[in-house]
Design a protein around this motif. Sequence first.
Motif, PDB file in Angstrom:
ATOM      1  N   ARG A 171      -6.921   4.654  -2.287  1.00 56.98           N
ATOM      2  CA  ARG A 171      -6.507   4.570  -3.731  1.00 56.98           C
ATOM      3  C   ARG A 171      -7.071   3.310  -4.466  1.00 56.98           C
ATOM      4  O   ARG A 171      -7.420   3.429  -5.555  1.00 56.98           O
ATOM      5  N   THR A 172      -6.862   2.269  -3.677  1.00 56.41           N
ATOM      6  CA  THR A 172      -7.106   0.959  -4.246  1.00 56.41           C
ATOM      7  C   THR A 172      -8.759   1.162  -4.899  1.00 56.41           C
ATOM      8  O   THR A 172      -9.164   0.519  -6.010  1.00 56.41           O
ATOM      9  N   ILE A 173      -9.546   1.353  -4.049  1.00 56.62           N
ATOM     10  CA  ILE A 173     -10.945   1.331  -3.955  1.00 56.62           C
ATOM     11  C   ILE A 173     -11.495   2.232  -5.224  1.00 56.62           C
ATOM     12  O   ILE A 173     -12.171   1.896  -6.151  1.00 56.62           O
ATOM     13  N   LEU A 174     -11.051   3.526  -5.073  1.00 57.17           N
ATOM     14  CA  LEU A 174     -10.957   4.486  -6.276  1.00 57.17           C
ATOM     15  C   LEU A 174     -10.661   3.947  -7.552  1.00 57.17           C
ATOM     16  O   LEU A 174     -11.244   4.333  -8.621  1.00 57.17           O
ATOM     17  N   GLY A 175      -9.568   3.456  -7.498  1.00 60.72           N
ATOM     18  CA  GLY A 175      -8.852   2.809  -8.892  1.00 60.72           C
ATOM     19  C   GLY A 175      -9.785   2.000  -9.470  1.00 60.72           C
ATOM     20  O   GLY A 175      -9.728   1.697 -10.919  1.00 60.72           O
ATOM     21  N   ARG A 176     -10.683   1.047  -8.707  1.00 66.44           N
ATOM     22  CA  ARG A 176     -11.377  -0.119  -9.103  1.00 66.44           C
ATOM     23  C   ARG A 176     -12.574   0.655  -9.950  1.00 66.44           C
ATOM     24  O   ARG A 176     -13.038   0.412 -10.812  1.00 66.44           O
ATOM     25  N   LEU A 233       0.827  -1.061   0.124  1.00 66.00           N
ATOM     26  CA  LEU A 233       0.168  -0.035   0.222  1.00 66.00           C
ATOM     27  C   LEU A 233       1.106   1.252   0.197  1.00 66.00           C
ATOM     28  O   LEU A 233       0.641   2.306  -0.583  1.00 66.00           O
ATOM     29  N   ALA A 234       1.859   1.129   0.786  1.00 62.42           N
ATOM     30  CA  ALA A 234       3.052   2.344   0.662  1.00 62.42           C
ATOM     31  C   ALA A 234       3.426   2.594  -0.476  1.00 62.42           C
ATOM     32  O   ALA A 234       3.650   3.959  -1.088  1.00 62.42           O
ATOM     33  N   ALA A 235       3.513   1.482  -1.304  1.00 70.24           N
ATOM     34  CA  ALA A 235       4.178   1.972  -2.639  1.00 70.24           C
ATOM     35  C   ALA A 235       3.255   2.819  -3.761  1.00 70.24           C
ATOM     36  O   ALA A 235       3.546   3.075  -4.688  1.00 70.24           O
ATOM     37  N   THR A 236       1.992   2.529  -3.330  1.00 76.24           N
ATOM     38  CA  THR A 236       0.935   3.290  -4.160  1.00 76.24           C
ATOM     39  C   THR A 236       0.901   4.826  -3.784  1.00 76.24           C
ATOM     40  O   THR A 236       0.190   5.373  -4.529  1.00 76.24           O
ATOM     41  N   LEU A 237       1.548   5.228  -2.754  1.00 77.07           N
ATOM     42  CA  LEU A 237       1.202   6.658  -2.101  1.00 77.07           C
ATOM     43  C   LEU A 237       2.026   7.506  -2.950  1.00 77.07           C
ATOM     44  O   LEU A 237       3.081   7.280  -3.697  1.00 77.07           O
ATOM     45  N   SER A 238       1.649   8.752  -2.714  1.00 78.02           N
ATOM     46  CA  SER A 238       2.361  10.065  -3.717  1.00 78.02           C
ATOM     47  C   SER A 238       3.680  10.397  -2.671  1.00 78.02           C
ATOM     48  O   SER A 238       3.400   9.924  -1.376  1.00 78.02           O
ATOM     49  N   GLN A 279      -1.791   3.739  -7.734  1.00 75.71           N
ATOM     50  CA  GLN A 279      -0.537   4.811  -7.849  1.00 75.71           C
ATOM     51  C   GLN A 279      -0.801   5.856  -9.091  1.00 75.71           C
ATOM     52  O   GLN A 279      -0.197   7.020  -8.757  1.00 75.71           O
ATOM     53  N   GLN A 280      -1.772   5.608  -9.958  1.00 74.62           N
ATOM     54  CA  GLN A 280      -2.205   6.762 -10.948  1.00 74.62           C
ATOM     55  C   GLN A 280      -3.012   7.760 -10.450  1.00 74.62           C
ATOM     56  O   GLN A 280      -2.902   8.669 -11.180  1.00 74.62           O
ATOM     57  N   LEU A 281      -3.396   7.484  -9.273  1.00 72.92           N
ATOM     58  CA  LEU A 281      -4.549   8.494  -8.902  1.00 72.92           C
ATOM     59  C   LEU A 281      -3.867   9.643  -8.543  1.00 72.92           C
ATOM     60  O   LEU A 281      -2.826   9.650  -7.843  1.00 72.92           O
ATOM     61  N   GLU A 282      -4.334  10.901  -8.648  1.00 69.38           N
ATOM     62  CA  GLU A 282      -3.906  12.145  -8.225  1.00 69.38           C
ATOM     63  C   GLU A 282      -4.935  12.937  -7.605  1.00 69.38           C
ATOM     64  O   GLU A 282      -6.242  13.010  -7.831  1.00 69.38           O
ATOM     65  N   PHE A 283      -4.501  13.591  -6.307  1.00 70.74           N
ATOM     66  CA  PHE A 283      -5.436  14.348  -5.528  1.00 70.74           C
ATOM     67  C   PHE A 283      -5.264  15.738  -5.608  1.00 70.74           C
ATOM     68  O   PHE A 283      -4.096  16.177  -5.520  1.00 70.74           O
ATOM     69  N   CYS A 284      -6.337  16.576  -5.209  1.00 71.48           N
ATOM     70  CA  CYS A 284      -5.981  18.099  -4.935  1.00 71.48           C
ATOM     71  C   CYS A 284      -6.991  18.213  -3.608  1.00 71.48           C
ATOM     72  O   CYS A 284      -7.742  17.531  -3.207  1.00 71.48           O
ATOM     73  N   LYS A 319     -16.987  12.181 -12.642  1.00 68.60           N
ATOM     74  CA  LYS A 319     -17.842  12.545 -11.859  1.00 68.60           C
ATOM     75  C   LYS A 319     -17.864  11.933 -10.445  1.00 68.60           C
ATOM     76  O   LYS A 319     -19.017  11.916  -9.775  1.00 68.60           O
ATOM     77  N   LEU A 320     -16.877  11.233 -10.153  1.00 68.35           N
ATOM     78  CA  LEU A 320     -16.667  10.488  -8.957  1.00 68.35           C
ATOM     79  C   LEU A 320     -16.534  11.423  -7.577  1.00 68.35           C
ATOM     80  O   LEU A 320     -15.604  12.289  -7.612  1.00 68.35           O
ATOM     81  N   SER A 321     -17.234  11.502  -6.645  1.00 66.32           N
ATOM     82  CA  SER A 321     -17.078  11.605  -5.335  1.00 66.32           C
ATOM     83  C   SER A 321     -16.770  10.887  -4.378  1.00 66.32           C
ATOM     84  O   SER A 321     -17.222   9.922  -4.323  1.00 66.32           O
ATOM     85  N   PHE A 322     -16.001  11.427  -3.251  1.00 66.43           N
ATOM     86  CA  PHE A 322     -15.799  10.288  -2.292  1.00 66.43           C
ATOM     87  C   PHE A 322     -15.603  11.252  -1.158  1.00 66.43           C
ATOM     88  O   PHE A 322     -15.249  12.535  -1.130  1.00 66.43           O
ATOM     89  N   ASN A 323     -15.498  10.372   0.247  1.00 66.56           N
ATOM     90  CA  ASN A 323     -15.037  11.016   1.350  1.00 66.56           C
ATOM     91  C   ASN A 323     -14.685   9.990   2.260  1.00 66.56           C
ATOM     92  O   ASN A 323     -15.418   8.885   2.517  1.00 66.56           O
ATOM     93  N   LEU A 324     -13.778  10.115   3.056  1.00 70.77           N
ATOM     94  CA  LEU A 324     -13.301   9.255   3.922  1.00 70.77           C
ATOM     95  C   LEU A 324     -12.913   9.859   5.451  1.00 70.77           C
ATOM     96  O   LEU A 324     -12.809  10.733   5.822  1.00 70.77           O
TER      97      LEU A 324
END
Length: 239
Positions: free
Chosen positions: A71-76, A39-44, A83-88, A105-110
């Motif tokens: 990241r894994t969930i949103l990637g699905r 999981l750490a390897a997927t982080l920015s 690791q391709q996901l980018e956040f602002c 148009k995907l929205s999420f909250n954690l």
Amino acid sequence: MTVENHLWLPASADLTLLQDEVHVWRIDLDRPEGQLQHLAATLSSDEVCRAKRFYKEQHRQRFIAGRGILRTILGRYLGVEAQQLEFCYESSGKPVLADTFADSKLSFNLTHSVGLALCAVTCDRLVGVDLEYIRPISDVLALAKRYFSPAEYAVMCGLTPNKMQEVFFRYWTCKEAYLKATGVGIAQLEQIEVSLTPGQPAKLKTEQKWSLLELVPANNSVAAVAVEGSGLQLRCWQY
């Protein structure tokens, strides 16, 4: 609406999210070392820096698990590698998908508490989620008077001490979920009024175009999802 523990299901491989659905994922943040390394390897780089700032190792590991699994969930949903996901980040600090993924148009909250996290995902509508473990608060009525409306405070005053603690956290998660969805922040907690009527779903009195969905993700915990719109289908997944 209350969802009990046994309704959290494993998601199928061909995961789809319809516009009238709200998906909520329950995530165990305490992961084996091998999974944490993956999981750490997927982080920015900025997420890695944030992880290193945690003083306690357990908190660092839970942060890595939370962001890596997010990241894994949103990637699905997006059909990309984690690791391709980018956040602002909004001014409140709320993470959102970068403009690269705007077309989805995907929205999420954690949200997380202790070793448990919840991730809410929607399509083309704002969403917020909050989770709290019920714990004794000695000055619970004083806090209710400070942050709740007069009507909410009156409800609290009429409860037994044990019930008072539970209802306090139900009010709190409902309000916090809405504030997280809108990115407003906790400063306006007392301006959001919630109706908790026995046998009825929780409602936002001040915001008619929003829905509240209450959940019980684990023993002695409460959670709430605030989402734009009504008549929505809630689906709960176990990661």
